[in-house]
Structures are given as C-alpha cells and as structure tokens.
Design an enzyme around this catalytic site. Structure first.
Site, PDB file in Angstrom:
ATOM      1  N   LYS A 110       0.747  -1.206   0.057  1.00  0.00           N
ATOM      2  CA  LYS A 110       0.092  -0.075   0.120  1.00  0.00           C
ATOM      3  C   LYS A 110       0.851   1.224  -0.007  1.00  0.00           C
ATOM      4  O   LYS A 110       0.463   2.347  -0.445  1.00  0.00           O
ATOM      5  CB  LYS A 110      -0.980  -0.152   1.261  1.00  0.00           C
ATOM      6  CG  LYS A 110      -2.190  -1.000   0.961  1.00  0.00           C
ATOM      7  CD  LYS A 110      -2.989  -1.071   2.217  1.00  0.00           C
ATOM      8  CE  LYS A 110      -4.047  -2.160   1.980  1.00  0.00           C
ATOM      9  NZ  LYS A 110      -5.002  -2.167   3.293  1.00  0.00           N
ATOM     10  N   LYS A 189      -4.542  -9.503 -11.062  1.00  0.00           N
ATOM     11  CA  LYS A 189      -5.694  -9.432 -10.085  1.00  0.00           C
ATOM     12  C   LYS A 189      -6.682  -8.395 -10.335  1.00  0.00           C
ATOM     13  O   LYS A 189      -6.254  -7.250 -10.295  1.00  0.00           O
ATOM     14  CB  LYS A 189      -5.356  -9.624  -8.722  1.00  0.00           C
ATOM     15  CG  LYS A 189      -6.166  -9.732  -7.615  1.00  0.00           C
ATOM     16  CD  LYS A 189      -5.882  -9.460  -6.089  1.00  0.00           C
ATOM     17  CE  LYS A 189      -6.577  -8.060  -5.590  1.00  0.00           C
ATOM     18  NZ  LYS A 189      -7.079  -8.181  -4.377  1.00  0.00           N
ATOM     19  N   LYS A 192      -9.183  -2.258  -7.509  1.00  0.00           N
ATOM     20  CA  LYS A 192      -9.424  -0.841  -7.406  1.00  0.00           C
ATOM     21  C   LYS A 192      -8.103  -0.172  -7.629  1.00  0.00           C
ATOM     22  O   LYS A 192      -7.974   0.750  -8.477  1.00  0.00           O
ATOM     23  CB  LYS A 192     -10.092  -0.032  -6.180  1.00  0.00           C
ATOM     24  CG  LYS A 192     -11.357  -0.233  -5.994  1.00  0.00           C
ATOM     25  CD  LYS A 192     -11.889   0.723  -4.600  1.00  0.00           C
ATOM     26  CE  LYS A 192     -11.345  -0.183  -3.490  1.00  0.00           C
ATOM     27  NZ  LYS A 192     -11.911  -1.277  -3.035  1.00  0.00           N
TER      28      LYS A 192
END
Ligand code: ADP
Ligand code: TRP
Length: 320
Positions: A110, A189, A192
C-alpha cells in the site's frame, strides 16, 4: 457458528469483490450467525476526505443490501458504531510482536501504491484482529489477499491466550478455492488500485465498454484458443450457467469464437445477473432513513456481544 467479515468503504464494488468475497459471505450467512460490517475505521488509512467517507459508507450499505444481505438474519453494522473495537485493538497491540507486522505484505504494497506510511496503516492488521476476536468469530469469509491478515489474527489471539489464559476464540479462514482471485481487464488480479475493474453497478454503456476493453491477443476468430489462458472466458464462466459454459468453452477451444463475441456474451451475462440487485438498489437509495435504521439496529446488536468479550479481556489482563 459465528461468521464475520468486513469490507472497506473505499470505492465502488467490482466483480472481484463480488465473487471473491460478497457472494460466498452471503451464502455462508445462511448457515450460521453472521456479523458483517463496513470497515470505516480501516478506511481512514486511505480515504482522507470526510464527506467522501460518509458517502462511501452509505453507498456500501446500499450496495450490500441490494446484493442480498438480509438484515433480519445478519447483524449488519458500521465498524465505528462499536468503538469497543479500538480498545481491544490497543490491548492486542501490547502482545503483538513487531516482527509479525513487519512481515505483513499489505503495508509495503500500500505504501508503494502511494498511501501515507502512517502508524494506522502499519497497525491495520491489529485492528482487523480486534474485529475478528471481539465477536468471537469462528469463520471469516474473505478473498485470498486477506489470508495473511487472518493468520496474523490467529497469532495475536494465541499470544494473548498464552499470556493471560484462554479468553479468545481462534478464527478459521474461509477462502473459496475456485474464485480465489478474479482477474481484471489486464489479466492481473482485479483491484481498485490497478484501475482494471468491472464495477457491479456501472451503467449499461460503461459496463459494455469495460467488458469490451479486456486485453486479449490478436488471434483471429477462426483460430483455436486456449481456454485456460483467457480472461474474458474466466469472467464469463463466473456468470453463465454450466451448460452454456461447456458449449462456449468447446467453441473457444475449437476455433470460431472471436474475442469480441465472447466479450459481448460476458457483458450480457453480467448485465442480466445484476438486474434484480440494480432495482433493489434504486429503492434503497430512495429511502436513506431505512438504511440508517438497519445500521443502527445492527450496531446495537453488535455492541451487546462486543461488550461481553471486551469485559472478559479487560478482566483477564488486569484492567479492573
Ligand atoms: P480492492 O483490491 O479492489 O481494493 P478490497 O481490498 O477492498 O478490494 O477487497 C474487498 C474484499 O474483496 C476482500 O475480501 C478481498 O479479498 C476481495 N477481493 C478483492 N479483489 C478480489 C479479486 N480480484 N478476486 C477475489 N477476491 C477479491
Ligand atoms: N482488511 C479487509 C479488506 O481490506 C477488511 C476488513 C477489516 C476485514 N476488518 C475485517 C475482513 C475483519 C474480515 C474480517 O478487505
């Protein structure tokens, strides 16, 4: 059997969320006593705009109810309506070895994708463990990418039990094999954060456009094609009835089925599949007070369970 899962209100739902987590979770809810929540505390690690967060929470509540979550049999609530979870997270953090969090790959991923490297983002798995443990969860239906977080929750529970006696229930995962990772438009995959999604509630034009933009090679219509390597076919298989899947796969393998036709078939299946949910969604959107009542009722039921666990943990560690 207590079943629990959460989803962050961080944007529109896509078909990876649906087949990877929402549908299995809704099916599982029929077999036990389910607690499903909107993880708005977690979303603070990525949504910095208060109005956007409020809007996302409301939209997520509407979407999940439209997709078939039944508040009569499922305790459905907003995470932050049960602030007890943050107290449990603190207590858990005092038995969580730093190394356990340092090995977590979600944090690194992230930060690499541009999220702020905050303590909240680093401690994300501890709050998630608190979600799971607060409600004495047995089974947690989530997608493959949450497997490590489940293992961390088990490790933390075991640590606390080892140090203070058996106060917490150890959760099991529940990850559906066949749909562990739904591929996105580019074959990675679907997520978003990769911008490769097909949104469940996109309007008709957008949904068609997204389906048609799935990346494929340049093989002509007549060429035999490999069903195992095909993103449009993999997605189509999630929607179409088994008999149709079989005929379509056979045509694909033999040659004669082109990518454009297959993508259009996918669009038609997906559009029809979510038709009833789209209608329910419109009705729910028109009645925000009813949605709010569902969440308030869920919060009261969740809080009653949370209080009992938290009191037991406080007592075990010597907080009173
Ligand atoms: P995103 O990757 O789009 O940000 P989230 O991380 O919010 O999605 O995931 C919400 C839930 O949906 C999680 O339980 C996750 O495992 C599941 N999920 C997300 N993407 C997929 C996918 N492509 N295939 C299967 N499950 C998925
Ligand atoms: N981390 C999960 C996700 O990103 C959301 C979540 C928060 C969750 N708390 C949870 C999932 C507890 C299952 C159980 O998708």
């Amino acid at each position: 059997m207590r079943i629990l899962s959460g989803i962050q209100p961080s944007g529109a739902l896509h078909i990876g969320n649906y087949f990877g987590m929402i549908r299995p979770a809704l099916e599982l809810a029929r077999q036990g006593d389910a607690f499903y929540f909107i993880a708005d505390y977690h979303a603070l690690t990525s949504v910095a705009e208060p109005d956007a967060l409020r809007r996302n929470v409301r939209a997520m509540a509407v979407d999940l109810l439209a997709l078939g979550l039944e508040p009569a049999r499922t305790v459905f609530f907003r995470q932050s309506d049960v602030p007890e979870v943050t107290e449990l997270a603190w207590i858990l953090s005092t038995v969580t070895p730093l190394g356990l969090l340092e090995r977590g790959h979600a944090y690194k991923d992230k930060v690499q994708k541009g999220l702020a490297a905050t303590h909240g983002l680093f401690a994300y798995p501890v709050l998630m463990a608190a979600d799971i443990l607060l409600y004495r969860t047995d089974v947690v239906p989530v997608g493959e990418d949450q497997r490590q977080h489940l293992e961390i929750a088990r490790d933390i529970a075991a640590k606390l039990n080892q140090q203070y006696g058996p106060v917490l229930t150890l959760p099991q995962g529940s990850i559906q094999r066949e749909v562990a990772a739904v591929p996105g438009l580019d074959g990675q995959k679907m997520s978003k954060s990769y911008g490769n999604t097909i949104e469940i509630f996109a309007d008709e034009r957008t949904l068609r456009r997204r389906c048609m933009s799935i990346k494929t090679d340049a093989l002509p219509v007549e060429a035999p094609k490999d069903p195992a390597q095909s993103v449009p076919l993999a997605l189509y298989r999630l929607f179409a009835p088994p008999a149709e899947v079989e005929t379509t796969t056979a045509r694909y393998r033999k040659g004669g089925l082109g990518y454009a036709e297959l993508k259009l078939m996918l669009f038609e299946q997906a559009w029809a599949h979510f038709g009833p949910a789209r209608e329910r969604r419109e009705a729910l959107d028109a009645d925000p007070a009813a949605v709010e009542r569902v969440l308030a009722d869920g919060a009261a039921r969740a809080r009653a369970v949370a209080r009992v666990t938290l009191d037991a943990v406080r007592h075990a560690v010597g907080l009173r």
